[in-house]
Structure formats: structure tokens, C-alpha cells
Design a protein around this motif. Sequence first.
Motif, PDB file in Angstrom:
ATOM      1  N   ASP A  66      57.193  79.941  39.500  1.00 24.71           N
ATOM      2  CA  ASP A  66      58.593  79.740  39.095  1.00 24.71           C
ATOM      3  C   ASP A  66      59.582  80.259  40.139  1.00 24.71           C
ATOM      4  OD1 ASP A  66      58.490  82.482  38.596  1.00 24.71           O
ATOM      5  OD2 ASP A  66      58.776  82.286  36.433  1.00 24.71           O
ATOM      6  N   ARG A  67      59.087  80.924  41.183  1.00 29.22           N
ATOM      7  CA  ARG A  67      59.922  81.337  42.318  1.00 29.22           C
ATOM      8  C   ARG A  67      59.478  80.625  43.603  1.00 29.22           C
ATOM      9  NH1 ARG A  67      63.906  84.896  42.211  1.00 29.22           N
ATOM     10  NH2 ARG A  67      64.439  83.270  43.689  1.00 29.22           N
ATOM     11  N   SER A  68      58.849  79.457  43.448  1.00 32.75           N
ATOM     12  CA  SER A  68      58.353  78.730  44.624  1.00 32.75           C
ATOM     13  C   SER A  68      59.484  78.299  45.557  1.00 32.75           C
ATOM     14  CB  SER A  68      57.518  77.520  44.209  1.00 32.75           C
ATOM     15  OG  SER A  68      58.299  76.588  43.493  1.00 32.75           O
ATOM     16  N   ALA A 114      50.340  81.188  41.891  1.00 29.74           N
ATOM     17  CA  ALA A 114      51.202  82.025  42.721  1.00 29.74           C
ATOM     18  C   ALA A 114      50.750  81.915  44.168  1.00 29.74           C
ATOM     19  CB  ALA A 114      51.121  83.478  42.261  1.00 29.74           C
ATOM     20  N   MET A 115      51.665  82.246  45.078  1.00 30.98           N
ATOM     21  CA  MET A 115      51.304  82.362  46.478  1.00 30.98           C
ATOM     22  C   MET A 115      51.365  83.829  46.852  1.00 30.98           C
ATOM     23  SD  MET A 115      52.589  79.370  49.070  1.00 30.98           S
ATOM     24  CE  MET A 115      51.608  79.955  50.486  1.00 30.98           C
ATOM     25  N   THR A 116      50.471  84.230  47.737  1.00 29.80           N
ATOM     26  CA  THR A 116      50.452  85.591  48.245  1.00 29.80           C
ATOM     27  C   THR A 116      50.863  85.560  49.713  1.00 29.80           C
ATOM     28  OG1 THR A 116      48.127  85.461  48.913  1.00 29.80           O
ATOM     29  CG2 THR A 116      48.583  86.224  46.661  1.00 29.80           C
ATOM     30  N   PHE A 117      51.555  86.590  50.140  1.00 30.93           N
ATOM     31  CA  PHE A 117      52.046  86.657  51.519  1.00 30.93           C
ATOM     32  C   PHE A 117      51.834  88.050  52.077  1.00 30.93           C
ATOM     33  CE2 PHE A 117      54.626  83.643  49.148  1.00 30.93           C
ATOM     34  CZ  PHE A 117      54.559  82.509  49.943  1.00 30.93           C
ATOM     35  N   LYS A 118      51.455  88.131  53.355  1.00 31.12           N
ATOM     36  CA  LYS A 118      51.352  89.420  54.045  1.00 31.12           C
ATOM     37  C   LYS A 118      52.695  89.647  54.729  1.00 31.12           C
ATOM     38  CE  LYS A 118      48.597  92.167  57.192  1.00 31.12           C
ATOM     39  NZ  LYS A 118      47.363  92.234  57.990  1.00 31.12           N
ATOM     40  N   GLU A 137      51.245  71.306  40.101  1.00 30.58           N
ATOM     41  CA  GLU A 137      52.574  71.658  40.610  1.00 30.58           C
ATOM     42  C   GLU A 137      52.478  72.764  41.668  1.00 30.58           C
ATOM     43  OE1 GLU A 137      56.909  73.250  38.947  1.00 30.58           O
ATOM     44  OE2 GLU A 137      55.236  73.027  37.547  1.00 30.58           O
ATOM     45  N   ALA A 138      51.628  73.761  41.400  1.00 27.68           N
ATOM     46  CA  ALA A 138      51.446  74.855  42.354  1.00 27.68           C
ATOM     47  C   ALA A 138      50.783  74.350  43.637  1.00 27.68           C
ATOM     48  CB  ALA A 138      50.620  75.974  41.731  1.00 27.68           C
ATOM     49  N   VAL A 139      49.802  73.470  43.499  1.00 30.94           N
ATOM     50  CA  VAL A 139      49.134  72.909  44.675  1.00 30.94           C
ATOM     51  C   VAL A 139      50.139  72.137  45.531  1.00 30.94           C
ATOM     52  CG1 VAL A 139      47.419  71.215  45.452  1.00 30.94           C
ATOM     53  CG2 VAL A 139      46.839  72.839  43.638  1.00 30.94           C
ATOM     54  N   ALA A 140      51.008  71.364  44.885  1.00 28.88           N
ATOM     55  CA  ALA A 140      52.017  70.583  45.626  1.00 28.88           C
ATOM     56  C   ALA A 140      52.976  71.508  46.381  1.00 28.88           C
ATOM     57  CB  ALA A 140      52.790  69.670  44.670  1.00 28.88           C
ATOM     58  N   ALA A 141      53.407  72.591  45.738  1.00 29.92           N
ATOM     59  CA  ALA A 141      54.324  73.534  46.381  1.00 29.92           C
ATOM     60  C   ALA A 141      53.626  74.250  47.541  1.00 29.92           C
ATOM     61  CB  ALA A 141      54.846  74.550  45.353  1.00 29.92           C
TER      62      ALA A 141
END
Length: 110
Positions: free
Chosen positions: A92-94, A53-57, A11-15
Motif C-alpha cells: 500500500d506504499r508502493s 512488500a518490498m525490502t530495501f538495504k 498487484e505486488a508482482v507488477a509493482a
Amino acid sequence: MVSMMPKVSDEAVAAYDAVAAGLEAAGVVRGSMFGMPCLKIGKKVVAGMFGDAMTFKLPPEALAKALQLDGVEQFDPGMGRPMKEWVKIPLDRSDVWPEYAADALEYVAR
């Protein structure tokens, strides 16, 4: 010490793939940083995948806004010291991943 990357769900990979696809037109390419998948513009990293999770700068305003969301924290890749401009947003906040990906791209591409 060998650090283990957190497991990533389908699911995370798809998002993550959806976010990556949304940024391709802007010239963002997929790469790797510290063994984790990441998105880059030129040689600069915009975002990454860390477990589910995704990380963002992010610039200061977007960073502060993101940190107000439940479950969001400054990104620490496991070295005991958070990276100051980076935030980690859980799966869960994708729903907000594309918004923060756009903020990160604008910030990093300057």
C-alpha cells in the motif's frame, strides 16, 4: 523448521516488476536470496520481494525516513532478528518503492 514464504499478489508482482525495470539501465539484475526474488548489482543485494512488500538495504538517513511511514518496519526474514540496514515497505506504499530502490542502489553500489 521450514518457513513458508508469504503469498505474493499479482498487484505486488507488477509493482516489483516496474521497480526492477526502472533499475535495469543502472545494471541491476534479478536474482534470488533465501528463495525470495531480489534485485542485485554485481553480487550485492539491493532490494527484495517478501510477500506483498518490498525490502530495501538503506543507508541510515533513508532508513530512518522510511521507518516513519505507516506500515513500514525493519525487515525480519523470519529468524526473529531484524536485519539492521533493511526495511520492509508494504504494497500500500508502493508509490515510494522506486524512491527507496534508488536510495538502496546508490548505497549498495558504493
